[in-house]
Design an enzyme around this catalytic site. Structure first.
Site, mmCIF file in Angstrom:
data_model
loop_
_atom_site.group_PDB
_atom_site.id
_atom_site.type_symbol
_atom_site.label_atom_id
_atom_site.label_comp_id
_atom_site.label_asym_id
_atom_site.label_seq_id
_atom_site.Cartn_x
_atom_site.Cartn_y
_atom_site.Cartn_z
ATOM 1 N N GLY A 134 0.820 -1.168 -0.072
ATOM 2 C CA GLY A 134 -0.024 0.266 0.011
ATOM 3 C C GLY A 134 1.054 1.289 0.113
ATOM 4 N N THR A 135 1.792 0.951 -0.521
ATOM 5 C CA THR A 135 3.071 2.099 -0.379
ATOM 6 C C THR A 135 2.372 3.474 -1.211
ATOM 7 O OG1 THR A 135 4.682 0.295 -0.100
ATOM 8 C CG2 THR A 135 5.772 2.825 -1.084
ATOM 9 N N TRP A 165 -0.521 4.497 -1.532
ATOM 10 C CA TRP A 165 -1.600 4.762 -1.398
ATOM 11 C C TRP A 165 -1.342 5.109 -0.128
ATOM 12 C CZ3 TRP A 165 -4.966 2.319 3.047
ATOM 13 C CH2 TRP A 165 -5.956 3.076 3.079
ATOM 14 N N HIS A 192 12.823 1.384 0.181
ATOM 15 C CA HIS A 192 12.032 0.056 1.007
ATOM 16 C C HIS A 192 12.837 -0.397 2.003
ATOM 17 C CE1 HIS A 192 8.261 0.297 -1.544
ATOM 18 N NE2 HIS A 192 9.191 0.661 -2.782
#
Length: 334
Positions: A74-75, A77, A136
């Site tokens: 869901g990065t 978003w 990340h």
């Protein structure tokens, strides 16, 4: 797999490498497809230059906000949500909001890919405070300045089954794997995935958040989906920019939720075509639903992941969540 040549293993530490030597160091790392193994994690090889440079040169500011997530949780978003929350004072007119004409990955850039993946060290002083960046990176690979500063870190994690399915689609759509679905699943279970093992990535931040709750906020994707208003207020309070009573009365929280909703972002032209950071923009908005894994994983695959995460998360406080997700979707299927 390769081993380090003597000049690197015997004489030079990684922080002593020159930009010209980084390439030799990276090429000496063990590889698996598009990934290189570095300090126990599998990093996309194209990101390694940026990771090394970021670790060595990035200087965190006390007011920085770092968004650190595993891939495909869901990065995109969360980037939209964070940008909207942090910059809401400057973007009161939602009809002219930057998210309408900019992909979230442009507004909240990846530090390693966007700035540090070159031989020259970037100048980031022109960014207004608070600076909002992302990566990340697992916690253990963060620059020392980030760990030792008072900057905020927001981490998002997700049911590993949905995470894997989303990752699979992303890899296929962007030409980053030639393996079958089953083969990629086996690698994921072995910890061989982008910036993985996934369980280590999640656990590192979870444990640090227990010790440093004022510095690290861990969010569950499913809870963010289920109670978005509650979590928007939680995020704003954590970032020390809480919503005022006047903002809540005027519906600011609901306005941000509508602006950043998956359906709304997915329909914007800027998110339908082109590329960003070498990713097909359309691949960033596939489905966004909770429980989509039931359409792809066999019962045997589901049980295999359950067993892995029961073992890895045992005693951490995260095990109950994984078990609940499993039971919920078993009932859903029945």
């Amino acid at each position: 797999m390769s081993t380090l040549d003597p000049p690197f293993s015997d004489h030079l530490q990684e922080d002593e490498l020159t930009p010209d030597q980084n390439g030799d160091f990276i090429s000496s790392l063990p590889t698996a497809g598009f990934l290189s193994q570095y300090r126990g994690f599998w990093i996309t090889t194209r990101s390694m230059q940026g990771v090394l440079s970021l670790q060595k040169h990035f200087q965190a500011q006390e007011t920085d906000i770092q968004m650190m997530t595993p891939p495909k949780v869901g990065t995109t978003w969360l980037k939209a949500i964070l940008f909207a929350i942090v910059n809401r004072k400057h973007n009161l007119d939602l009809q002219k909001h930057p998210l309408l004409t900019n992909n979230p990955h442009i507004l909240v850039p990846y530090l390693d890919l966007h700035f540090y993946n070159q031989k020259e060290v970037p100048d980031l002083t022109f960014f207004p405070s608070p600076r909002l960046f992302s990566a990340h990176l697992p916690y253990t690979l963060l620059p020392t300045s980030v760990k030792h500063s008072t900057c905020k870190i927001v981490h998002l994690y997700r049911n590993p089954k949905d995470t894997f399915v989303s990752l699979w689609h992303f890899l296929k759509n962007n030409g980053r794997t030639t393996d079958s679905f089953e083969g990629t699943f086996d690698e994921f279970c072995q910890g061989v995935s982008s910036f993985g093992p996934y369980w280590d990535h999640v656990l590192n931040y979870w444990k640090e958040s227990l010790e440093k709750p004022q510095k690290i906020l861990c969010l569950r994707y499913e809870e963010l989906k289920e109670q978005p208003s509650t979590h928007l207020k939680k995020i704003a309070e954590f970032l020390e920019c809480p919503f005022s009573s006047e903002e809540e009365t005027k519906g600011m929280i609901n306005d941000i939720l509508r602006l950043c909703s998956f359906d709304y972002l997915n329909k914007l032209e800027v998110n339908k075509s082109g590329t960003t950071h070498n990713m097909k923009t359309e691949s960033l908005f596939r489905l966004g639903e909770v429980g989509d894994w039931v359409n792809y994983l066999t019962p045997q695959m589901s049980k295999k992941l359950d067993d892995i995460f029961k073992e890895k998360f045992h005693g951490t406080g995260l095990t109950c969540y994984i078990l609940f997700a499993c039971l919920y979707y078993c009932q859903y299927l029945c």
